[in-house]
Design a protein around this motif. Structure first.
Motif, PDB file in Angstrom:
ATOM      1  N   ALA A  20      31.500  33.268  33.219  1.00  0.00           N
ATOM      2  CA  ALA A  20      32.671  33.966  33.737  1.00  0.00           C
ATOM      3  C   ALA A  20      33.938  33.277  33.245  1.00  0.00           C
ATOM      4  O   ALA A  20      33.988  32.065  33.113  1.00  0.00           O
ATOM      5  CB  ALA A  20      32.641  33.978  35.259  1.00  0.00           C
ATOM      6  N   SER A  21      34.950  34.053  33.016  1.00  0.00           N
ATOM      7  CA  SER A  21      36.217  33.505  32.538  1.00  0.00           C
ATOM      8  C   SER A  21      37.088  33.093  33.721  1.00  0.00           C
ATOM      9  O   SER A  21      36.930  33.584  34.840  1.00  0.00           O
ATOM     10  CB  SER A  21      36.942  34.554  31.706  1.00  0.00           C
ATOM     11  N   PRO A  22      38.050  32.209  33.492  1.00  0.00           N
ATOM     12  CA  PRO A  22      38.993  31.835  34.562  1.00  0.00           C
ATOM     13  C   PRO A  22      39.785  33.031  35.084  1.00  0.00           C
ATOM     14  O   PRO A  22      40.093  33.097  36.271  1.00  0.00           O
ATOM     15  CB  PRO A  22      39.907  30.821  33.896  1.00  0.00           C
ATOM     16  N   GLU A  25      37.624  34.864  37.523  1.00  0.00           N
ATOM     17  CA  GLU A  25      37.574  34.114  38.780  1.00  0.00           C
ATOM     18  C   GLU A  25      38.848  34.338  39.592  1.00  0.00           C
ATOM     19  O   GLU A  25      38.793  34.492  40.813  1.00  0.00           O
ATOM     20  CB  GLU A  25      37.385  32.619  38.502  1.00  0.00           C
ATOM     21  N   LEU A  26      40.002  34.349  38.935  1.00  0.00           N
ATOM     22  CA  LEU A  26      41.268  34.569  39.612  1.00  0.00           C
ATOM     23  C   LEU A  26      41.313  35.968  40.222  1.00  0.00           C
ATOM     24  O   LEU A  26      41.668  36.141  41.391  1.00  0.00           O
ATOM     25  CB  LEU A  26      42.435  34.373  38.645  1.00  0.00           C
ATOM     26  N   LEU A  30      41.495  36.732  44.253  1.00  0.00           N
ATOM     27  CA  LEU A  30      42.608  37.458  44.864  1.00  0.00           C
ATOM     28  C   LEU A  30      42.125  38.740  45.524  1.00  0.00           C
ATOM     29  O   LEU A  30      42.597  39.110  46.600  1.00  0.00           O
ATOM     30  CB  LEU A  30      43.683  37.759  43.818  1.00  0.00           C
ATOM     31  N   ARG A  31      41.180  39.401  44.900  1.00  0.00           N
ATOM     32  CA  ARG A  31      40.647  40.625  45.501  1.00  0.00           C
ATOM     33  C   ARG A  31      39.906  40.314  46.794  1.00  0.00           C
ATOM     34  O   ARG A  31      39.946  41.082  47.749  1.00  0.00           O
ATOM     35  CB  ARG A  31      39.726  41.323  44.513  1.00  0.00           C
ATOM     36  N   THR A  32      39.240  39.167  46.835  1.00  0.00           N
ATOM     37  CA  THR A  32      38.543  38.755  48.045  1.00  0.00           C
ATOM     38  C   THR A  32      39.529  38.535  49.186  1.00  0.00           C
ATOM     39  O   THR A  32      39.220  38.818  50.343  1.00  0.00           O
ATOM     40  CB  THR A  32      37.735  37.469  47.787  1.00  0.00           C
ATOM     41  N   LEU A  33      40.725  38.045  48.869  1.00  0.00           N
ATOM     42  CA  LEU A  33      41.736  37.867  49.905  1.00  0.00           C
ATOM     43  C   LEU A  33      42.272  39.198  50.410  1.00  0.00           C
ATOM     44  O   LEU A  33      42.523  39.367  51.597  1.00  0.00           O
ATOM     45  CB  LEU A  33      42.888  37.019  49.382  1.00  0.00           C
ATOM     46  N   LEU A  34      42.461  40.154  49.499  1.00  0.00           N
ATOM     47  CA  LEU A  34      42.990  41.457  49.904  1.00  0.00           C
ATOM     48  C   LEU A  34      41.952  42.307  50.626  1.00  0.00           C
ATOM     49  O   LEU A  34      42.280  43.017  51.571  1.00  0.00           O
ATOM     50  CB  LEU A  34      43.487  42.224  48.676  1.00  0.00           C
ATOM     51  N   ASP A  68      42.863  48.507  43.978  1.00  0.00           N
ATOM     52  CA  ASP A  68      42.728  47.236  44.699  1.00  0.00           C
ATOM     53  C   ASP A  68      42.185  46.110  43.815  1.00  0.00           C
ATOM     54  O   ASP A  68      41.372  45.305  44.242  1.00  0.00           O
ATOM     55  CB  ASP A  68      41.855  47.401  45.939  1.00  0.00           C
ATOM     56  N   GLY A  69      42.647  46.050  42.596  1.00  0.00           N
ATOM     57  CA  GLY A  69      42.259  44.996  41.669  1.00  0.00           C
ATOM     58  C   GLY A  69      41.002  45.303  40.875  1.00  0.00           C
ATOM     59  O   GLY A  69      40.667  44.589  39.945  1.00  0.00           O
ATOM     60  N   GLY A  70      40.300  46.347  41.224  1.00  0.00           N
ATOM     61  CA  GLY A  70      39.056  46.696  40.538  1.00  0.00           C
ATOM     62  C   GLY A  70      39.231  47.016  39.072  1.00  0.00           C
ATOM     63  O   GLY A  70      38.353  46.730  38.249  1.00  0.00           O
ATOM     64  N   LEU A  71      40.360  47.584  38.710  1.00  0.00           N
ATOM     65  CA  LEU A  71      40.588  47.928  37.293  1.00  0.00           C
ATOM     66  C   LEU A  71      40.870  46.709  36.440  1.00  0.00           C
ATOM     67  O   LEU A  71      40.762  46.767  35.232  1.00  0.00           O
ATOM     68  CB  LEU A  71      41.742  48.932  37.177  1.00  0.00           C
ATOM     69  N   PHE A  72      41.229  45.584  37.062  1.00  0.00           N
ATOM     70  CA  PHE A  72      41.461  44.359  36.306  1.00  0.00           C
ATOM     71  C   PHE A  72      40.163  43.748  35.789  1.00  0.00           C
ATOM     72  O   PHE A  72      40.177  42.878  34.936  1.00  0.00           O
ATOM     73  CB  PHE A  72      42.213  43.325  37.144  1.00  0.00           C
ATOM     74  N   PHE A  73      39.030  44.178  36.319  1.00  0.00           N
ATOM     75  CA  PHE A  73      37.754  43.637  35.870  1.00  0.00           C
ATOM     76  C   PHE A  73      37.422  44.075  34.453  1.00  0.00           C
ATOM     77  O   PHE A  73      36.588  43.480  33.792  1.00  0.00           O
ATOM     78  CB  PHE A  73      36.614  44.019  36.817  1.00  0.00           C
ATOM     79  N   GLU A  74      38.042  45.109  33.975  1.00  0.00           N
ATOM     80  CA  GLU A  74      37.799  45.547  32.600  1.00  0.00           C
ATOM     81  C   GLU A  74      38.356  44.522  31.666  1.00  0.00           C
ATOM     82  O   GLU A  74      37.997  44.225  30.647  1.00  0.00           O
ATOM     83  CB  GLU A  74      38.451  46.912  32.352  1.00  0.00           C
TER      84      GLU A  74
END
Length: 74
Positions: A20-22, A25-26, A30-34, A68-74
Protein backbone atom coordinates in the motif's frame (compact mmCIF):
# COMPACT_ATOMS: atom_id res chain seq x y z
CA UNK A 1 -0.85 -1.45 6.62
CA UNK A 2 2.27 -3.59 6.96
CA UNK A 3 3.68 -5.38 3.95
CA UNK A 4 2.63 -9.01 4.01
CA UNK A 5 5.06 -11.52 2.55
CA UNK A 6 3.41 -14.59 1.07
CA UNK A 7 5.59 -17.68 1.02
CA UNK A 8 4.99 -19.90 -2.03
CA UNK A 9 6.96 -22.20 -4.25
CA UNK A 10 5.20 -21.08 -7.42
CA UNK A 11 7.79 -19.39 -9.71
CA UNK A 12 5.28 -16.68 -10.71
CA UNK A 13 4.75 -15.53 -7.13
CA UNK A 14 8.02 -13.61 -7.10
CA UNK A 15 6.77 -11.48 -10.01
CA UNK A 16 3.96 -9.90 -7.96
CA UNK A 17 4.50 -7.59 -5.04
CA UNK A 18 1.53 -6.08 -3.22
CA UNK A 19 1.97 -3.07 -0.95
CA UNK A 20 0.00 0.00 0.00
CA UNK A 21 1.17 3.51 -0.72
CA UNK A 22 1.39 6.30 1.88
CA UNK A 23 -1.30 8.20 -0.02
CA UNK A 24 -3.63 5.20 0.22
CA UNK A 25 -2.97 5.00 3.96
CA UNK A 26 -3.73 8.72 4.34
CA UNK A 27 -6.99 8.49 2.37
CA UNK A 28 -8.08 5.40 4.27
CA UNK A 29 -7.25 6.99 7.62
CA UNK A 30 -9.12 10.21 6.87
CA UNK A 31 -12.11 8.31 5.54
CA UNK A 32 -12.15 6.23 8.71
CA UNK A 33 -12.44 9.44 10.71
CA UNK A 34 -15.31 10.76 8.59
CA UNK A 35 -17.20 7.47 8.32
CA UNK A 36 -16.18 5.40 11.32
CA UNK A 37 -17.17 1.76 11.50
CA UNK A 38 -18.41 0.34 14.78
CA UNK A 39 -14.92 -0.88 15.71
CA UNK A 40 -13.29 2.51 15.02
CA UNK A 41 -16.07 4.70 16.42
CA UNK A 42 -14.32 5.37 19.75
CA UNK A 43 -11.09 6.39 18.01
CA UNK A 44 -12.99 8.72 15.69
CA UNK A 45 -14.79 10.28 18.65
CA UNK A 46 -11.47 11.02 20.37
CA UNK A 47 -10.16 12.56 17.14
CA UNK A 48 -13.27 14.75 16.85
CA UNK A 49 -12.64 16.07 20.35
CA UNK A 50 -8.92 16.68 19.77
CA UNK A 51 -9.07 18.34 16.34
CA UNK A 52 -10.58 21.73 15.66
CA UNK A 53 -13.97 22.16 13.96
CA UNK A 54 -12.31 23.95 11.01
CA UNK A 55 -10.39 20.75 10.21
CA UNK A 56 -13.59 18.69 10.15
CA UNK A 57 -15.41 21.29 8.03
CA UNK A 58 -12.62 21.33 5.46
CA UNK A 59 -12.29 17.55 5.46
CA UNK A 60 -16.04 17.14 4.91
CA UNK A 61 -15.99 19.75 2.14
CA UNK A 62 -13.18 18.00 0.27
CA UNK A 63 -14.21 14.39 0.84
CA UNK A 64 -17.97 14.86 0.70
CA UNK A 65 -17.83 15.86 -2.96
CA UNK A 66 -16.00 12.69 -3.92
CA UNK A 67 -18.21 9.92 -2.55
CA UNK A 68 -16.93 10.49 0.98
CA UNK A 69 -13.34 9.92 -0.14
CA UNK A 70 -14.13 6.72 -2.04
CA UNK A 71 -13.18 8.21 -5.40
CA UNK A 72 -9.69 9.01 -4.10
CA UNK A 73 -8.94 5.28 -4.00
CA UNK A 74 -8.56 5.29 -7.77
Amino acid sequence: MPLQVIEAIDPLTSLARLEASPVYELVLGLRTLLLPARRTNARAARAREALEPAFWNELAAVYGRYADGGLFFE
